[in-house]
Design an enzyme around this catalytic site. Structure first.
Site, PDB file in Angstrom:
ATOM      1  N   ASP A  53      74.177 -27.569  33.254  1.00 16.97           N
ATOM      2  CA  ASP A  53      74.887 -26.991  34.106  1.00 16.97           C
ATOM      3  C   ASP A  53      75.531 -25.923  33.461  1.00 16.97           C
ATOM      4  O   ASP A  53      75.870 -25.871  32.545  1.00 16.97           O
ATOM      5  CB  ASP A  53      75.194 -27.768  35.068  1.00 16.97           C
ATOM      6  CG  ASP A  53      76.702 -28.492  34.637  1.00 16.97           C
ATOM      7  OD1 ASP A  53      77.526 -27.607  34.028  1.00 16.97           O
ATOM      8  OD2 ASP A  53      76.307 -29.561  35.417  1.00 16.97           O
ATOM      9  N   GLU A  54      76.588 -25.057  34.406  1.00 16.34           N
ATOM     10  CA  GLU A  54      77.022 -23.795  33.353  1.00 16.34           C
ATOM     11  C   GLU A  54      78.102 -23.913  32.960  1.00 16.34           C
ATOM     12  O   GLU A  54      78.904 -23.833  32.097  1.00 16.34           O
ATOM     13  CB  GLU A  54      77.592 -23.145  34.564  1.00 16.34           C
ATOM     14  CG  GLU A  54      78.338 -21.873  34.496  1.00 16.34           C
ATOM     15  CD  GLU A  54      78.014 -20.195  35.749  1.00 16.34           C
ATOM     16  OE1 GLU A  54      79.628 -19.736  35.822  1.00 16.34           O
ATOM     17  OE2 GLU A  54      78.193 -21.207  36.991  1.00 16.34           O
TER      18      GLU A  54
END
Length: 196
Positions: A53-54
């Site tokens: 994820d980011e």
């Protein structure tokens, strides 16, 4: 297992914090986001094997071979993460992680499969993150290694929160036999194959 095919391209990447695990925006709402394509000139048909994820960092495998991607994404390949958590994680919490904990996805409860987990005795030697993490003046932190054979969305973060120690920093350090090693943030290494 060696996965190779001379017609395909394979890369090992240290994904930086703040990047999406895709190569360009498919959505006008994401124009301000950072993408893998700005780190390296990947082939047009390259794909990330699994995602981070980011806000997560670390080892990300890139390939142009869908069969390789499908194999690594199967539950046969271990993925190891180092998580810096809020608080001094307890032996009881580690045991809960190892046995499986209940987490949620879109309102549906899910119990994670048994996994390997242990507290790291020393802070791992990782590059500094681009965004500062709070320091010990705000309370102690600790590091835990978690090795999974599954990969639900934001699973490690949800697992550590479920046992009372939210994740502050998450770095994937291993996929199968491939290690992050001494790679630095943003490094890309082209390889002839993946030794998984």
């Amino acid at each position: 297992m060696i996965l190779t095919d001379g017609r395909h391209h394979h890369f090992i990447l240290y994904k930086p914090y703040g990047y999406l695990s895709q190569f360009k925006s498919h959505d006008s709402k994401q124009q301000s986001k950072k993408f893998l394509g700005s780190l390296f000139d990947f082939p047009e048909n390259a794909m990330a094997i699994g995602r981070l994820d980011e806000k997560s960092e670390g080892l990300l495998l890139i390939t142009t071979d869908g069969k390789t991607s499908a194999f690594v994404n199967s539950q046969k390949v271990e993925k190891e993460y180092y998580a810096q958590v809020d608080g001094n994680i307890s032996a009881e919490a580690i045991e809960q992680l190892k046995c499986g904990v209940e987490i949620g996805f879109n309102g549906i409860k899910y119990k994670t499969k048994p996994c390997k987990a242990f507290k790291l005795n020393e802070t791992p030697n990782l590059p500094k993150r681009s965004k500062k993490i709070r320091d010990d003046r705000h309370g102690p932190t600790s590091w835990v290694s978690i090795t999974l054979n599954e990969g639900k969305f934001r699973q490690v973060r949800k697992m550590t929160s479920a046992v009372g120690f939210p994740t502050l920093r998450l770095v994937r350090v291993r996929v199968g036999n491939i290690q992050l090693g001494t790679m630095q943030v943003g490094d890309v290494v082209a390889v002839d194959w993946f030794l998984i």
